[in-house]
Design a protein around this motif. Structure first.
Motif, PDB file in Angstrom:
ATOM      1  N   GLU B 112       0.487  -1.295  -0.048  1.00 52.14           N
ATOM      2  CA  GLU B 112       0.122  -0.106   0.330  1.00 52.14           C
ATOM      3  C   GLU B 112       0.887   1.281  -0.221  1.00 52.14           C
ATOM      4  O   GLU B 112       2.195   1.377   0.366  1.00 52.14           O
ATOM      5  N   PRO B 113       0.137   1.905  -0.742  1.00 51.39           N
ATOM      6  CA  PRO B 113       1.039   3.538  -0.786  1.00 51.39           C
ATOM      7  C   PRO B 113       1.470   4.242   0.861  1.00 51.39           C
ATOM      8  O   PRO B 113       0.850   4.002   1.471  1.00 51.39           O
ATOM      9  N   LEU B 114       2.227   5.074   1.063  1.00 44.89           N
ATOM     10  CA  LEU B 114       2.285   5.622   2.325  1.00 44.89           C
ATOM     11  C   LEU B 114       1.573   6.225   2.285  1.00 44.89           C
ATOM     12  O   LEU B 114       1.573   7.021   1.746  1.00 44.89           O
ATOM     13  N   GLN B 115       1.238   6.853   4.006  1.00 44.48           N
ATOM     14  CA  GLN B 115       0.274   7.891   3.876  1.00 44.48           C
ATOM     15  C   GLN B 115      -0.103   8.741   4.698  1.00 44.48           C
ATOM     16  O   GLN B 115       0.947   7.433   5.822  1.00 44.48           O
ATOM     17  N   PHE B 116      -0.110   9.721   5.217  1.00 44.57           N
ATOM     18  CA  PHE B 116       0.741  10.181   6.700  1.00 44.57           C
ATOM     19  C   PHE B 116      -0.213   9.387   7.859  1.00 44.57           C
ATOM     20  O   PHE B 116      -1.115   9.688   7.869  1.00 44.57           O
ATOM     21  N   ALA B 117       0.748   9.219   9.102  1.00 43.27           N
ATOM     22  CA  ALA B 117       0.772   9.001   9.925  1.00 43.27           C
ATOM     23  C   ALA B 117      -0.232   7.851   9.871  1.00 43.27           C
ATOM     24  O   ALA B 117      -1.099   7.250  11.041  1.00 43.27           O
ATOM     25  N   GLU B 118       0.138   6.733   8.700  1.00 40.62           N
ATOM     26  CA  GLU B 118      -0.012   5.285   8.538  1.00 40.62           C
ATOM     27  C   GLU B 118       0.813   4.563   8.353  1.00 40.62           C
ATOM     28  O   GLU B 118       1.957   4.231   7.623  1.00 40.62           O
ATOM     29  N   TYR B 119       0.951   3.803   9.711  1.00 40.04           N
ATOM     30  CA  TYR B 119       2.130   3.063   9.420  1.00 40.04           C
ATOM     31  C   TYR B 119       1.862   1.691   9.338  1.00 40.04           C
ATOM     32  O   TYR B 119       3.454   0.516   9.584  1.00 40.04           O
ATOM     33  N   ALA B 143      10.523   4.507  -0.071  1.00 38.46           N
ATOM     34  CA  ALA B 143       9.440   4.938   1.052  1.00 38.46           C
ATOM     35  C   ALA B 143      11.153   6.033   1.807  1.00 38.46           C
ATOM     36  O   ALA B 143      10.475   7.448   1.901  1.00 38.46           O
ATOM     37  N   MET B 144      12.024   5.505   1.824  1.00 39.07           N
ATOM     38  CA  MET B 144      13.190   6.592   2.074  1.00 39.07           C
ATOM     39  C   MET B 144      13.370   7.556   1.474  1.00 39.07           C
ATOM     40  O   MET B 144      14.093   8.173   1.502  1.00 39.07           O
ATOM     41  N   SER B 145      12.919   7.358   0.282  1.00 41.07           N
ATOM     42  CA  SER B 145      13.280   8.664  -1.057  1.00 41.07           C
ATOM     43  C   SER B 145      12.176   9.706  -1.037  1.00 41.07           C
ATOM     44  O   SER B 145      12.461  10.072  -1.693  1.00 41.07           O
ATOM     45  N   ASN B 146      11.166   9.000  -0.061  1.00 37.83           N
ATOM     46  CA  ASN B 146       9.857   9.449  -0.997  1.00 37.83           C
ATOM     47  C   ASN B 146       8.972  10.028   0.624  1.00 37.83           C
ATOM     48  O   ASN B 146       7.625   9.637   0.247  1.00 37.83           O
ATOM     49  N   THR B 147       9.183  10.400   2.101  1.00 37.97           N
ATOM     50  CA  THR B 147       8.652  10.445   3.195  1.00 37.97           C
ATOM     51  C   THR B 147       8.826  11.671   3.223  1.00 37.97           C
ATOM     52  O   THR B 147      10.295  11.802   3.259  1.00 37.97           O
ATOM     53  N   VAL B 151      11.682   8.834   9.935  1.00 34.77           N
ATOM     54  CA  VAL B 151      12.209   7.879  10.878  1.00 34.77           C
ATOM     55  C   VAL B 151      11.651   6.960  11.202  1.00 34.77           C
ATOM     56  O   VAL B 151      11.538   5.973  11.805  1.00 34.77           O
ATOM     57  N   ALA B 152       9.754   6.856  11.132  1.00 34.38           N
ATOM     58  CA  ALA B 152       9.283   5.667  10.617  1.00 34.38           C
ATOM     59  C   ALA B 152       9.782   4.917   9.668  1.00 34.38           C
ATOM     60  O   ALA B 152       9.690   3.426   9.853  1.00 34.38           O
ATOM     61  N   VAL B 153      10.395   4.807   8.642  1.00 34.79           N
ATOM     62  CA  VAL B 153      11.455   4.339   7.909  1.00 34.79           C
ATOM     63  C   VAL B 153      12.435   3.615   8.321  1.00 34.79           C
ATOM     64  O   VAL B 153      12.968   2.561   8.355  1.00 34.79           O
ATOM     65  N   LEU B 176      22.465   8.502   7.379  1.00 36.51           N
ATOM     66  CA  LEU B 176      23.328   8.925   8.739  1.00 36.51           C
ATOM     67  C   LEU B 176      23.540   9.829   8.110  1.00 36.51           C
ATOM     68  O   LEU B 176      24.089  11.166   9.052  1.00 36.51           O
ATOM     69  N   GLU B 177      23.512  10.282   7.310  1.00 34.32           N
ATOM     70  CA  GLU B 177      23.120  11.518   6.840  1.00 34.32           C
ATOM     71  C   GLU B 177      22.152  12.789   6.537  1.00 34.32           C
ATOM     72  O   GLU B 177      22.203  14.170   6.744  1.00 34.32           O
ATOM     73  N   ASP B 178      20.974  12.494   7.005  1.00 33.05           N
ATOM     74  CA  ASP B 178      19.744  12.882   7.296  1.00 33.05           C
ATOM     75  C   ASP B 178      20.309  13.991   8.379  1.00 33.05           C
ATOM     76  O   ASP B 178      20.090  13.079   9.495  1.00 33.05           O
ATOM     77  N   ALA B 179      19.919  15.005   8.206  1.00 32.11           N
ATOM     78  CA  ALA B 179      19.579  15.846   9.375  1.00 32.11           C
ATOM     79  C   ALA B 179      18.353  16.066  10.355  1.00 32.11           C
ATOM     80  O   ALA B 179      18.169  16.354  11.215  1.00 32.11           O
ATOM     81  N   ARG B 180      17.073  14.957   9.486  1.00 35.90           N
ATOM     82  CA  ARG B 180      16.303  15.459  10.775  1.00 35.90           C
ATOM     83  C   ARG B 180      16.348  15.303  11.816  1.00 35.90           C
ATOM     84  O   ARG B 180      16.378  14.138  11.865  1.00 35.90           O
TER      85      ARG B 180
END
Lengths: 385, 230
Positions: B112-119, B143-147, B151-153, B176-180
């Motif tokens: 299923e496609p990822l949606q906001f706050a649906e894990y 998901a790593m490229s498009n979310t 954190v959830a990924v 490790l490069e993600d500053a979020r």
């Protein structure tokens, strides 16, 4: 004696009705399909003693739980299934609905008028399917074919009778029931507060941060093609720490000059306050010593994370909400319930749960490290009695 | 107006030394405990009936981690829960009890496609990995490229390590490069506990990029020295 930055009971308003708004798009007048897009009824299960004010262990076995465990009220062999949340009824779109919807795509009129030549047989079949559809499975399976059959009957019959009926179709047939799937324009303000105090710490806790969300001042009005929602999302965050002595009797070390430090115990203090980077991003062991001020800082990081992610979550939830449609005020209320749930799960996923401790301990690691190093320097230099 | 179901969002630490594999369950337990549910199997069962989706998710997570035969019917019922994350955990628990009974649901959810706050999709992808099935890895990669919720990924990457898939390690490099907020610490926490040579290589490259006086730097160098000595 140190002064804490926020006194007990002090309420710190950090966000005040910082309004977030996502504008609605144009009204979409459509035929209601009765299995709205992603719409689900609120859970039929009432809250069962959960939430604030309910203590651990203060519960009773529910009938559903008893059944799930294969027990009756006396603890023996119940056969009934546990009560589960009721799903919204889903009914297939009647065939005429598709036809009308296709007309709607080219209609520029607010007051849609539908003129379809259709025999009574076809219409009744479709209407019956739309009105009588049952639960999720049966509705889809039974309603769909039923509607199709009705439509087919209508078409077939229309082939025979259409010439007779088409001239009077506008007068003869009632206008199909058309519900509007209105868009939603939502303006939901954010109101967050952070307060020290009001937390009962568990036996092993140095500190804790709790947040309670609430959607308040909800007002839903239906206009032309759109519902307008106004509300305020509140997140009340409370935090607190131990005072002076840690949960296991640990002594507070506010700095390297603490009176509790001696030439014999300072190595333990150094070890206790050195962040363990392999544990939760830098959790110090704190076996005999702790630092109340750094724990307060830790909890404040949690509090800020809760507030930040709540605000982020609200913003994203508003975007989600304005992508939904509803036919009734009740459906809007259901969407708001989903919105609340989404924000909570967003906060848990991004601010409170998996990464909350990593962020808070990581934030405190340099301060803990500096304190441990200062104690070591003083101790190694013979500075303690 | 529908009644708001009260919920307490509680920050809390897993006990010291909790392995990553048990960490998320400890956090689910913490959430239930601070919402009035006893720290017991009975408390967890009761939470499966909560009207709040987040609490049901936590409850089914805990049950799925240690599924018992008597949970089978509960899991089956939960496959129709409106919350995807509940369905994912229930399917995982069911699959562990009855191989083949939950996997189809997991595969469907993971697609299923990822949606906001649906894990649900992410939980399902990780659950499949825990069952030895890499079917969810493409979803994780996408998901790593498009979310907006990295954190959830990243939270789920850990479970793919035992599958030995090369595609995993670039995902850690990116994390490790993600500053979020939270993304890098979460990736580090996992990499520290993964003994795979690839994990060590990722850590070595990351350690080399850190300032020498960063708290993480010294600790990583110590860790890598220990691994080198083994």
């Amino acid at each position: 004696m140190r002064a804490t930055e926020v006194g007990s009971g002090e309420r710190q308003e950090i966000q005040s009705y910082d309004s977030l708004q996502v504008a609605s798009h144009g009204a979409a007048k459509q035929v209601r399909s009765h299995d709205g897009p992603g719409m689900e009824a609120p859970s039929a299960a009432a809250p069962r003693g959960e939430g604030q004010g309910v203590r651990a262990g203060d519960w009773a076995m529910t009938p559903g739980l008893s059944a799930a465990m294969g027990l009756d009220s006396s603890g023996q062999s119940a056969a009934s299934a546990p009560a589960r949340p009721v799903q919204r009824k889903a009914v297939a779109t009647p065939q005429w609905a598709t036809m009308v919807a296709s007309l709607d795509e080219t209609s520029s009129s607010e007051n849609l008028t539908v003129r379809i030549a259709m025999t009574p047989g076809g219409a009744s079949g479709a209407e019956r399917a739309g009105a009588d559809g049952a639960g999720p499975a049966s509705g889809q399976q039974a309603g769909g074919p039923q509607a199709q059959a009705g439509g087919q009957q209508g078409q077939q019959a229309g082939g025979q009778q259409g010439q007779q009926t088409s001239e009077r179709a506008e007068d003869q047939l009632d206008e199909p029931i058309i519900d509007s799937l209105d868009t939603i324009a939502a303006t939901i303000g954010y109101s967050g507060s952070i307060t020290q105090g009001g937390i009962t710490l568990g036996g092993s806790e140095f500190g804790r941060t709790d947040s309670a969300p609430a959607l308040k001042n909800i007002n839903i009005t239906q206009g032309s093609g759109a519902f307008t929602v106004t509300a305020t999302y509140e997140l009340t965050t409370k935090w607190d720490t131990r005072k002076g002595t840690g949960p296991g009797g640990q002594k507070d070390i506010p700095d390297e000059n603490a009176a509790a430090l001696t030439k014999t115990n300072y190595p333990t203090a150094v070890s206790d306050l050195t962040p363990n980077m392999s544990d939760e991003g830098g959790r110090p062991p704190r076996t005999q010593f702790w630092a109340q001020d750094l724990t307060e800082r830790h909890e404040k990081v949690h509090a800020a994370d809760h507030q930040r992610t709540a605000k982020e979550g609200l913003k994203q939830a508003l975007t989600w909400l304005t992508g939904q449609t509803a036919s009734t005020k009740t459906e809007v209320e259901t969407l708001l319930a989903t919105l609340r749930s989404k924000i909570v799960q967003y906060i848990i996923a991004n601010g409170a749960g998996s990464v909350g401790e990593l962020h808070a301990y990581g934030d405190g690691a340099p301060s803990y490290k500096a304190r441990a190093e200062a104690i070591k320097k003083k101790g190694d230099g013979g500075g303690y009695p | 107006m529908s009644t708001e179901v009260p919920v307490v969002i509680a920050s809390g630490s897993p006990p010291a030394g909790t392995p990553y594999a048990a960490r998320e369950a400890a956090l689910s337990q913490h959430l239930l405990e601070h919402n009035g549910f006893a720290v017991s199997r009975m408390g967890t069962l009761r939470a499966t009936e909560s009207a709040h989706p987040a609490l049901r998710v936590a409850a089914f997570h805990l049950l799925a981690e240690t599924p018992l035969d008597e949970d089978r019917e509960l899991f089956r019922h939960a496959l129709s829960d409106r919350e995807g994350a509940v369905r994912a955990w229930a399917a995982f628990g069911l699959e562990r009890l009855s191989p083949g009974a939950g996997a189809p649901t997991l595969r469907a959810l993971a697609a299923e496609p990822l949606q906001f706050a649906e894990y649900g999709p992410l939980i399902a992808a990780a659950a499949l990995a825990r069952l030895g099935d890499a079917a969810g890895l493409p979803a994780i990669q996408a998901a790593m490229s498009n979310t907006d919720e990295p954190v959830a990924v990243v939270q789920r990457l850990y479970w793919f390590a035992p599958l030995g898939r090369e595609e995993l390690w670039p995902l850690y490099e990116r994390a490790l490069e993600d500053a979020r907020p939270g993304v890098r610490p979460l990736a580090l926490l996992q990499l520290r506990q993964l003994a795979a040579p690839k994990a060590t290589a990722v850590l070595e490259r990351f350690a080399a990029s850190l300032p020498a006086d960063a708290p993480e730097s010294l600790a990583l160098r110590e860790l890598l020295a220990e691994r080198g000595a083994e």
